[in-house]
Design an enzyme around this catalytic site. Structure first.
Site, mmCIF file in Angstrom:
data_model
loop_
_atom_site.group_PDB
_atom_site.id
_atom_site.type_symbol
_atom_site.label_atom_id
_atom_site.label_comp_id
_atom_site.label_asym_id
_atom_site.label_seq_id
_atom_site.Cartn_x
_atom_site.Cartn_y
_atom_site.Cartn_z
ATOM 1 N N TYR A 62 60.494 81.270 56.675
ATOM 2 C CA TYR A 62 59.402 81.829 55.987
ATOM 3 C C TYR A 62 58.998 82.296 56.010
ATOM 4 C CZ TYR A 62 58.011 78.458 60.689
ATOM 5 O OH TYR A 62 57.460 78.806 61.761
ATOM 6 N N GLU A 63 57.708 82.558 55.706
ATOM 7 C CA GLU A 63 56.207 83.536 55.174
ATOM 8 C C GLU A 63 57.174 85.045 54.626
ATOM 9 O OE1 GLU A 63 53.647 83.415 55.983
ATOM 10 O OE2 GLU A 63 53.487 81.419 56.393
ATOM 11 N N GLY A 64 58.033 84.114 54.183
ATOM 12 C CA GLY A 64 58.580 86.188 53.661
ATOM 13 C C GLY A 64 60.526 86.184 54.277
#
Lengths: 594, 594
Positions: free
Chosen positions: B437-439
């Site tokens: 998550y968050e890239g």
């Protein structure tokens, strides 16, 4: 969630790398023709993918459950196991006299791989039964063999291994379970065993426990452990089931993975004593258990490979389906993620490790066959030594890489990988037990360092390294293969340094050697897996030159071997540094500095 | 299952490596004295270990649950969050004018680490609110700021980030949610957002969603995305809560880990349209979201470090308690497993990676502070560039190593590690989301390769490498430190080769460069983490020579730095080979060959 057996790669490895034809030529292996092998693999693949694989996700969602001492396995398991037994799959490698097919290990191994790819939890039950058969065939009395083995092979009964106790995990010297002779040839056992896989379930009429215990006045430590066979239901003289024995499942564990496989706490003798009979001689139990464990350790290595293969197939399917982002070098529209270089890297990393692990394991299986069946005693011995060197590596390396491969499988799925419904997370959870049970990686590494490397002064290890170098040298003439050969040669040299370090320091500085033991194991896996990939590359290049067979397959094999050489083999050099120069800092802290 | 904040190491890193005194000397950071920092850390440690940490295992056992559009968080979360807000912990790094403490990032960072070590699921809610505050402070109108920020800081309301849609994960160009202007300054939004962390819950009076959406006639792709603020309850002019907005949680996910943290599917506008207001200018939404994401990415890196620390503490406690097997070089009786060399190796590997990651992250936080507060513009710019180079590395490397560290934590526990009751498995499951998550790590690596390395021709990267070499050179005069310096220098050289490769090939052979992007990111983490450990070693050696401070701490730091140099830094060389020579095989297969 489907599974397709990688038959093409399996047959390539069996025929080209492990030498099925040579195995087939040995006395006792006449039935294992390449044609028969292919037919059996195809039939097994059908059974595994159609009957067993569909129960994998549902079994995870609805684990086996315990109530009042009984275990109900996950939906569908009982019927699938009935079919497994009826079709004869338990008996592939076991004696014809008890209803088995008596086929070599090289042929049984892909069958075990397929069953485990289909369903790790399900496959554990036959895996343990295999070990029980092996132990009784080696050390059991004729009566024990006659009573149990045919029933195992038919799938009517199943077997378990009872080693661990709350205070005795990796250290079996601490086993406390007691076995008291009753004067009639039987013993009464009492004690608690934990982590007993399929220690209780509803898939078979009887469950037969092989149990480590101490007789009265037995010596302390591992030299005072004996092996007993303790069935859940006592067996009458006519072979029918008698009274319920005093062994009871008091609970099963709530685990990270392999949830459909019941992990039992077994209580022996709380109501007067569980009746068992001695296997082999008193106080030699550990030795017999090692026979069983060596088979089981090899099989757990196959589990690592198997769950990795399943995770890889799922990741490939997702990568071909999921549309996201444009092609870096292409048009403006979004494309499937298999076009992304990093997704390629992840898939290749999974693929290369799986193919390397498969090749090494199947080659090991063939050496085990040669150790059993080869007419020449010296050849048998050499193969036995080779096999014994490989077992901890197959177990340790294949299971450690399974953690990495299944984790990469999750990563390929992005956010969906973290959602349980997707299924990728199950492989990641399931795989995590493999480097722990049947001896942690550290226990495998102890074996590799102590019994398999130091004991013979590194002779077997050096012999293998010489073969690796020979393969490397053979690649140097070919421009296409040269870089693979150079990297393999470099890695072989590093491994040789490590073997010298182990042999040279084990007496003077034992802790430093063991500080690098697991790293040595992983390194040996990388180098020997890379060796097999290099052999595969050479064969593939020859086939391509000759215009034989499936060019796409051989081209892919060549590319995968090159990936292994460029991206994985160089780790061997870092491992060498860590082992040879890195022990001091491992051991530098005092306990209170942690 | 307890957590003890590693205050000694945190303060060492803050004071000695990240330069708290220098940060404190900058205008606007006058409150951040070393004494204040220590007092705040101690208070935060107390709160995290006493109030939040005890909810970690129970939250995993009883996840947040959904019914009829509402989410009930795990037992205890609501009250703990009330205390968190009341004590002012949400406001550490936020503006004093809205009730925050206005302290530098270097001081907020250890607080974020502690909260996440205590409870990853719990800490996610404040983490998202931090990002929301940051985005509104940068791009929000005065009215938006006045309406929301004080309520965020007090813990009355919380914030979320709404980026992902079923077809738009890593690729935000595919966002479809619509926002139609109503002529009164508001917009009506409609669409589906998935994976919304704390998108619905019962811990706050209002939930404020920052939502990416497209206005009518917006350009295609990422240039047509705008950012909107959409509260769950509309806010009246007097600041009190008005009508329920048309945003509804239709389900939450069943996840591998961070189960106490509700991951929502949010439906906007199914009943007439969700009312929102534009943040900043139309079509610049992605830019603003990046502000929020950069803060969040850094924080997720801290999560990786934090869960690793928790796993390490648990493993150490088990290793000191569990008695099993004799000491290899010692007496006959069984000893605690911390005496086993391989357990030492595992603990040191966890420890070294954690300390390296902590040092790098805190140093990054200090550069962020210098980028904001330093009086000299050129220094601000240089620090901003340094910080931006580090963000993808802190995020990517710290989260990837968290998978390894938490897995090793399971391994130290042996069979008990696989039993959920033990708790080690939770860290392993929880950690697995962090590299996604968050890239994902690949998205971080794209950023590192494209924006952070290639765009300036490698100038910032080379500047950092020059600093690394300087540290390495400074160690050569000291016999004790020399080998650390040599390995660091070697690794720095390898990293420089990779930077040259990236810069030199990105135009001509973009796919080959990106085939090594994640490997480059991991390599940069290893080299820069190793750099910080080498700096720590030099300082520790000085302190020991001078007889200053806690000798046991500095000796341990030196040994840990040496472990990093001998066992982890050599991987950089293998990574170099994989990147520079290994791209061809990554990309060799056609799609149907997989």
């Amino acid at each position: 969630m489907s599974y397709t057996a990688p038959l093409k790669d399996m047959l390539f490895v069996m025929n080209e790398l492990a030498g099925l034809a040579e195995v087939n030529a040995m006395p006792g292996c006449e039935d294992a023709t390449p044609e028969t092998a292919e037919a059996i693999l195809e039939e097994n693949a059908k059974f595994c993918s159609e009957v067993v694989a569909p129960l994998n996700h549902s079994g995870d969602q609805q684990p086996s459950s315990w109530a009042d001492g009984s275990v109900t396995t996950s939906a569908g398991f009982k019927e699938a196991f009935r079919q497994f037994g009826a079709a004869g799959w338990q008996g592939v490698q076991h004696p014809v006299e008890f209803g088995g097919q008596g086929l070599p290990k090289l042929l049984a191994t892909p069958c075990i791989e397929m069953l485990n790819s289909a369903n790790l939890s399900f496959a554990l039950c036959p895996l343990l039964t295999d070990g029980t058969i092996e132990a009784l065939m080696t050390a059991g009395t004729k009566e024990q063999q006659d009573t149990f083995i045919a029933n195992f092979i038919s799938g009517k009964w199943t077997g378990t291994m009872n080693l661990t106790e709350p205070q005795a995990g990796s250290d079996l010297a601490l086993v406390r379970t007691r076995a008291v002779p009753q004067g009639d040839g039987t013993f009464k056992l009492s004690g608690t065993k934990i982590f007993i896989t399929y220690g209780e379930h509803d898939m078979a009429e009887n469950i037969v426990h092989l149990v480590l215990a101490r007789t009265p006045n037995a010596p302390e430590g591992v030299k005072g452990i004996s092996l007993f066979v303790v069935p859940k239901f006592l067996v009458k003289a006519d072979g029918s089931l008698g009274e319920r024995n005093d062994v009871h499942c008091v609970s099963i564990e709530h685990k990270l993975g392999i949830k459909a496989s019941p992990t039992a706490v077994l209580q022996f003798g709380d109501h007067g004593g569980a009746i068992g009979t001695l296997v082999g001689e008193e106080n030699r139990g550990l030795e017999y258990m090692f026979i069983m464990m060596n088979a089981a350790r090899f099989a757990v290595g196959i589990q690592g490979l198997a769950v990795s293969e399943r995770a890889y197939q799922k990741a490939v399917a997702y990568a071909k389906d999921r549309v996201q982002s444009r092609d870096l070098a292409g048009s403006a529209g979004a494309v499937t993620i298999i076009h992304q270089p990093d997704v390629r890297r992840m898939l290749m990393s999974m693929r290369a490790q799986i193919e390397g692990a498969r090749a090494l394991a199947y080659v090991a299986a063939a050496t085990s066959d040669a150790a059993h069946f080869h007419p020449d005693e010296a050849t048998r011995k050499a193969n036995q030594a080779f096999y014994e060197y490989l077992v901890p590596i197959v177990k340790g390396w294949s299971t450690e890489l399974a953690i990495d491969v299944t984790s990469t499988g999750v990563q390929v799925h992005g956010g969906m990988g973290f959602i349980e419904e997707t299924g990728a997370a199950q492989y990641y959870r399931d795989a995590r037990i493999l480097s722990i049970y049947e001896g942690t990686t550290a226990i495998q590494a102890n074996d590799l360092v102590g019994r398999k490397t130091a004991r013979d002064g590194g002779a077997v290890a050096k012999g293998i390294i010489a073969q690796v170098r020979k393969t490397a040298a053979g690649l140097e003439g070919d421009a296409e293969l040269k870089s693979i050969g150079l990297r393999l040669n470099e890695a072989a040299g590093a491994l040789e340094e490590v073997v010298d370090y182990v042999v040279g320091n084990i007496k003077g500085d034992i802790k430093s050697v063991f500080a690098g033991s697991v790293t040595y194991l992983k390194m040996a896996g990388v180098v020997l897996g890379g060796w097999q990939m290099a052999r595969a590359a050479a064969i593939s290049a020859d086939k391509l030159k000759a215009g034989e067979g499936d060019a796409k397959f051989y081209e892919a094999k060549l590319a995968t071997a090159r990936f292994f050489a460029d991206q994985i083999l160089p780790q061997a050099l870092a491992y060498r540094t860590a082992i040879v120069d890195g022990a001091q800092s491992v051991l530098a802290l005092t306990e209170d500095q942690f």
